[in-house]
Design a protein around this motif. Structure first.
Motif, PDB file in Angstrom:
ATOM      1  N   VAL A   1      41.712  32.356  38.739  1.00 34.99           N
ATOM      2  CA  VAL A   1      42.560  33.500  38.375  1.00 34.99           C
ATOM      3  C   VAL A   1      42.905  33.429  36.884  1.00 34.99           C
ATOM      4  O   VAL A   1      42.826  34.428  36.157  1.00 34.99           O
ATOM      5  N   PHE A   2      43.239  32.234  36.428  1.00 32.82           N
ATOM      6  CA  PHE A   2      43.593  32.084  35.001  1.00 32.82           C
ATOM      7  C   PHE A   2      42.345  32.100  34.111  1.00 32.82           C
ATOM      8  O   PHE A   2      42.397  32.567  32.969  1.00 32.82           O
ATOM      9  N   ILE A   3      41.231  31.621  34.648  1.00 37.49           N
ATOM     10  CA  ILE A   3      39.996  31.677  33.849  1.00 37.49           C
ATOM     11  C   ILE A   3      39.587  33.145  33.621  1.00 37.49           C
ATOM     12  O   ILE A   3      39.214  33.535  32.519  1.00 37.49           O
ATOM     13  N   TYR A   4      39.732  33.962  34.664  1.00 37.24           N
ATOM     14  CA  TYR A   4      39.410  35.388  34.488  1.00 37.24           C
ATOM     15  C   TYR A   4      40.366  36.033  33.486  1.00 37.24           C
ATOM     16  O   TYR A   4      39.975  36.879  32.686  1.00 37.24           O
ATOM     17  N   LEU A   5      41.641  35.639  33.564  1.00 37.75           N
ATOM     18  CA  LEU A   5      42.604  36.195  32.595  1.00 37.75           C
ATOM     19  C   LEU A   5      42.208  35.785  31.176  1.00 37.75           C
ATOM     20  O   LEU A   5      42.271  36.595  30.252  1.00 37.75           O
TER      21      LEU A   5
ATOM     22  N   VAL B   1      50.534  37.004  39.834  1.00 35.12           N
ATOM     23  CA  VAL B   1      49.471  36.800  38.844  1.00 35.12           C
ATOM     24  C   VAL B   1      48.218  37.587  39.245  1.00 35.12           C
ATOM     25  O   VAL B   1      47.555  38.200  38.411  1.00 35.12           O
ATOM     26  N   LYS B   2      47.936  37.588  40.528  1.00 32.23           N
ATOM     27  CA  LYS B   2      46.741  38.292  41.010  1.00 32.23           C
ATOM     28  C   LYS B   2      46.867  39.804  40.818  1.00 32.23           C
ATOM     29  O   LYS B   2      45.900  40.474  40.460  1.00 32.23           O
ATOM     30  N   LYS B   3      48.080  40.319  41.059  1.00 26.49           N
ATOM     31  CA  LYS B   3      48.291  41.771  40.858  1.00 26.49           C
ATOM     32  C   LYS B   3      48.056  42.135  39.393  1.00 26.49           C
ATOM     33  O   LYS B   3      47.441  43.162  39.085  1.00 26.49           O
ATOM     34  N   PHE B   4      48.538  41.266  38.512  1.00 26.48           N
ATOM     35  CA  PHE B   4      48.328  41.488  37.081  1.00 26.48           C
ATOM     36  C   PHE B   4      46.832  41.428  36.761  1.00 26.48           C
ATOM     37  O   PHE B   4      46.295  42.312  36.077  1.00 26.48           O
ATOM     38  N   LEU B   5      46.162  40.408  37.291  1.00 28.50           N
ATOM     39  CA  LEU B   5      44.718  40.284  37.044  1.00 28.50           C
ATOM     40  C   LEU B   5      43.973  41.534  37.509  1.00 28.50           C
ATOM     41  O   LEU B   5      43.092  42.047  36.818  1.00 28.50           O
TER      42      LEU B   5
END
Ligand code: TRP
Length: 363
Positions: free
Chosen positions: A246-250, A286-290
């Motif tokens: 999730v953070f890598i995609y961000l 975090v996922k909703k933001f992504l």
């Protein structure tokens, strides 16, 4: 010397976010930079057949999907020649001559071929066509006199092999072929996007992809079920952002404006990461933001794709025109190659005259 780009994809499926960050986005930027004299984008159907020989229908069906992905991302046939590899028979002819410049031992050492042999359990039963595809890829690149090949790092051994062939050829037959340079993605995070499941690579065969053609609902479902830090069980728990897809995609997709727009309580990704690491930030948020961040990229692509797919015959026509242009270019290079190798007998009046002389003397 002209600056020329050649790159391509195997049409084994629709293109996904890994393709987008790793190559498509960059290609469009390179195309629009105006820095290049010629740009060729190849749908490598013949190469795809080297390990799909029993399923040509899969390749046949996916050519149009890849072409739609190209156009939807912003590749423009007025600036970039998009074409289909199998429609350029000159490439086979070049490969045939290049085969004499490469040893079996060298091909076996090619790291990409090596891992693919292991992955597919080929051992000694590796098809010759698959084994030699680095040679055919050298033909793809040199046929267009490419100076620049924008690809992922997994393709580096192919470019290296191409450079060796170019050097051998020019050494034996005289300066003819252009030595290409690899152009790797600028940012480390774009080199290889992990899968939704956290596995090292987003890949069709692993079923862990977000496709450029996925609907908004599908993207949302996929994002919400993404793998994160397995030890981050409760919101209060400290979380790990390293290796957390999730953070890598961000890292790959988000910028500070996205925070302003969708998550104003943080200024930037560093702040979000710090909170996650500390504890007290839930995965869902975090996922909703992504998902919002990804939609900024994916929505316009999806909409253009739908629009363009309303006229499929026009897309085939575009590929046909592109293949014609590509073929002319390859034919010119092949002619140079045959001249250098001096296998252009009928155009070689000096050869014919000298042979006539020789036989006159013998008589
Ligand atoms: N091997 C590349 C891939 O699997 C596709 C490809 C074929 C290619 N010929 C090429 C890429 C020439 C760059 C240049 O993605």
């Amino acid at each position: 010397m002209k600056k020329i780009i050649l790159t391509g994809d195997r049409p084994t499926g629709c293109l996904h976010l890994g393709h987008y960050v790793g190559s498509l986005k960059r290609r469009v930027e390179l195309q629009n930079s105006g820095d290049y004299d010629e740009i060729y984008i190849m749908i490598a159907d013949a190469q795809a057949l080297t390990d799909n020989m029993d399923n040509p229908e899969k390749i046949r069906q996916n050519i149009i999907e890849v072409a739609l992905d190209y156009l939807a991302c912003g590749l423009d046939p007025k600036k970039s020649v998009m074409f289909i590899q199998s429609q350029i028979p000159e490439l086979c002819e070049m490969s045939f001559y290049y085969m004499n410049l490469v040893t079996v031992a060298r091909l076996k050492r090619n790291p990409t071929v090596k891992t693919e042999i292991q992955m597919r359990n080929f051992e000694e039963r590796i098809p010759v066509g698959f084994f030699t595809y680095p040679i055919s890829q050298a033909a793809d690149i040199t046929a267009f006199q490419a100076t620049t090949v924008p690809v992922g790092e997994d393709q580096a051994p192919m470019i290296e092999q191409t450079r060796e062939i170019v050097n051998r050829f020019n050494h034996i037959y005289g300066e003819t072929l252009v030595e290409p340079n690899i152009l790797l993605p600028e940012r480390q995070v774009c080199m290889r996007l992990p899968g939704l499941d956290g596995k090292a690579k987003m890949s069709k065969s692993l079923g862990n992809c977000i496709y450029l053609s996925d609907s908004a609902e599908d993207v949302k479902k996929k994002v919400m079920s993404m793998f994160t830090d397995p030890n981050h069980l409760r919101v209060e728990d400290p979380g790990n952002v390293e290796g957390n897809p999730v953070f890598i995609y961000l890292d790959a997709f988000c910028n500070d404006e996205h925070f302003e727009k969708y998550l104003p309580e943080y200024k930037n990704l560093d702040e979000l990461k710090a909170h996650y690491t500390r504890g007290g930030l839930g995965d869902v948020k975090v996922k909703k933001f992504l998902n919002n961040v990804l939609e900024e990229t994916l929505k316009p692509i999806r909409e253009r794709r739908i629009e363009i797919s309303k006229d499929i015959p026009a897309v085939y026509k575009m590929l046909e025109e592109g293949s014609k242009i590509a073929r002319q270019k390859a034919a010119q290079t092949l002619s140079d190659i045959k001249n250098s190798m001096r296998i252009n007998y009928f155009a070689d009046s000096e050869l014919i005259r000298a042979q006539a002389e020789k036989f006159k003397e013998k008589a």
